[in-house]
Design an enzyme around this catalytic site. Structure first.
Site, PDB file in Angstrom:
ATOM      1  CB  CYS A 369      -0.966  -0.036   1.182  1.00  0.00           C
ATOM      2  SG  CYS A 369      -2.307   1.166   1.065  1.00  0.00           S
ATOM      3  CG  HIS A 499      -3.610  -3.799   2.802  1.00  0.00           C
ATOM      4  ND1 HIS A 499      -2.710  -3.388   3.767  1.00  0.00           N
ATOM      5  CD2 HIS A 499      -4.107  -2.667   2.249  1.00  0.00           C
ATOM      6  CE1 HIS A 499      -2.675  -2.063   3.791  1.00  0.00           C
ATOM      7  NE2 HIS A 499      -3.514  -1.599   2.882  1.00  0.00           N
ATOM      8  CD  GLU A 501      -1.528  -6.623   4.978  1.00  0.00           C
ATOM      9  OE1 GLU A 501      -1.672  -5.452   5.382  1.00  0.00           O
ATOM     10  OE2 GLU A 501      -1.097  -6.895   3.836  1.00  0.00           O
TER      11      GLU A 501
END
Length: 526
Positions: A369, A499, A501
């Site tokens: 990001c 993202h 994750e």
């Protein structure tokens, strides 16, 4: 509407693992053939977690449908292997906002609007709309918190209306160990249960959280003064690895006890696999939120689930005052770096220095990001020689706005829930490292949370398409925006606008983190 309910409350203090416990129990029941769903109730007045400071509250977890949630929803997704949505989280802010809106619209037909029945009814109605046969409800905070009382009253009423036999109340509490006298102190837990009983909720099971295994006499005291049978007072001491908790719970047969009490048929199949050994790799997260590891929870867990030891958070501000030589001496000790997302100017120049070091020294680095945006800024300044290149987030008057606010965001006034959020279609470019990472997939859906974009069209001298010549940043993924960049002739220099994750699961970490770990270990071509 669910037919059975497990309600998890907390006592003594917060942060003792209600979310891990709830996710672990739900996973066991899911594997046992139960159609289970899970709900987190947060008593704070925020509508969602989107505007919360990560230092105070931990990371903001983003769901596929673009909801900005408490980090416990990340636990739910990782442990259960599912994708949750905005329906899996209720906040006090949402409830009161809805009740006040209904009152303004005249929906209460002139009634005096009160906590009971109007607010409690709103809570109950939302619970009833949840999918699944069994619903695990985790109520945030601790018993005794003034803001949580209305939610406890709502589930008490719901149990009375639907039938107490369809509810199982689990109270997760903490018993401290007093080292000066070498004994566990159960009094806070006794008082916590008494508070719960005064509200009208009698726990069926008590989970006793401790730093170390507790003695049988202390558990007997908890049982005696709480009025809960001894076989339902269960000790869960700290684990070195949170992914051990489902195994521990399963071995204690708590799921069988609850299934029998709630009259649920289970097949007791449990398939739980997680990393038990880890590569001794030193991976650094160059961040600005240092108050708690929870600020980068999903990144840390993604690295962990990819088979590497826990990464270390590096203070980006400390790097700002270092020379290039000092930074090299400091960062040479790391096997890979991650530049995470974030907001605000603090620590930005330190992150840019870390990116410069990684680019010049061929250190594996992943920018997420904001991290990708800073990669573009660093490249513009130090390779493109665009002095003063920046993001308009940090310098509105920069002569080279390599990163700019998206057009769709320029008229947005409110901060909460207004960014480009959730799963977005992303096209992966062939012939790139990113294409290898995704095993040749051409289209993926990744979760986003941003207002700013890399403006490649305005600076064509900095970017190229795959296969083109020149020392430029290769655009390796696109949508309406630049979604990813990478650098040729570098083992792993990858920046992504999204993202990854948020999509890691136990047994299935996101491939970007698996490849970063491979690169950190020098195995990128294995």
């Amino acid at each position: 509407m669910p037919q059975r309910f497990i309600v998890v409350t907390g006592g003594v203090l917060s942060g003792i693992g209600k979310g891990i416990f709830s996710a672990s129990l739900a996973r066991i029941l899911k594997d046992s053939g139960v159609n289970v769903n899970i709900l987190k109730i947060d008593p704070y007045l925020n509508v969602d977690a989107g505007t919360m400071n990560p230092n105070q509250h931990g990371e903001v977890f983003v769901t596929d449908d673009g909801y900005e949630a408490d980090l416990d929803l990340g636990h739910y997704e990782r442990f259960l292997g599912i994708n949750v949505s905005r329906k899996n989280n209720i906040t006090a802010g949402q409830i009161y906002y809805s009740v006040i809106k209904r009152e303004r619209e005249g929906k209460y037909l002139g009634s005096t609007v009160q906590i009971v029945p109007h607010v409690t009814s709103e809570i109950k109605d939302r619970i009833k709309t949840m999918d699944g046969d069994l619903l695990v409800i985790e109520i945030g905070g601790t018993v005794g918190d003034i803001e949580g009382e209305v939610f406890l009253e709502a589930v008490r009423e719901l149990a009375f209306e639907i039938g107490r036999e369809k509810f199982h109340f689990v109270h997760v509490t903490y018993v401290p160990y007093l080292r000066t006298t070498n004994e566990f102190k159960t009094k806070p837990t006794q008082q916590s249960v008494q508070l719960l009983r005064r509200i009208g909720i009698h726990p069926d099971t008590i989970i006793v959280r401790t730093e170390m295994p507790i003695d049988a006499n202390s558990l007997f005291k908890v049982s005696l003064f709480s009025g809960v049978p001894r076989n339902r007072v269960i000790n869960l001491p700290d684990a070195s690895n949170v992914y051990e908790v489902p195994d521990v719970l399963h071995s204690l047969n708590l799921h069988k006890l609850i299934a029998k009490e709630l009259d649920i048929d289970i097949n007791d199949r449990f398939n739980w696999s997680y990393p038990k050994s880890f590569e001794l790799l030193k991976i650094g997260i160059v961040g600005k939120y240092l108050g708690t590891d929870d600020a980068y929870k999903s990144i840390i867990e993604s690295i962990y689930l990819s088979g590497a030891q826990k990464p270390i958070v590096i203070d980006a501000q400390e790097l700002e005052d270092m020379t290039d030589e000092q930074i090299k001496n400091y960062l040479d000790d790391f096997d890979a770096l991650i530049i995470p997302g974030g907001f605000g100017r603090r620590g930005i120049e330190g992150k840019i220095k870390a990116i410069k070091y990684a680019r010049e020294n061929k250190k594996p680095i992943l920018g997420i990001c904001l991290g990708m945006q800073l990669m573009a800024i660093e490249f513009a300044r130090n390779v493109g020689k665009l002095e003063g290149a920046n993001s308009t987030e940090f310098d509105e008057n920069t002569p080279y706005p390599v990163v700019n606010m998206m057009e769709s965001q320029k008229e947005v006034l409110n901060l909460g829930g207004t960014m480009r959020l959730g799963a977005q279609k992303t096209q992966i470019m062939k012939g790139t490292l990113l294409s290898r990472i995704y095993d040749g997939q051409e289209v993926v859906y990744e979760r986003h949370r941003h207002r700013y974009e890399v403006d490649a069209e305005a600076f064509p001298q900095l970017f190229k398409n795959p296969g083109e010549e020149g020392y430029k940043l290769t655009i390796s993924a696109r949508s309406d925006f630049v979604e990813a960049v990478e650098l040729d002739d570098h083992p792993f220099f990858v920046g992504i606008q999204y993202h990854p994750e948020y999509k890691s699961k136990v047994g299935k970490p996101h491939p970007i983190f698996k490849w970063l770990v491979k690169a950190a270990g020098g195995k990128i071509n294995d």
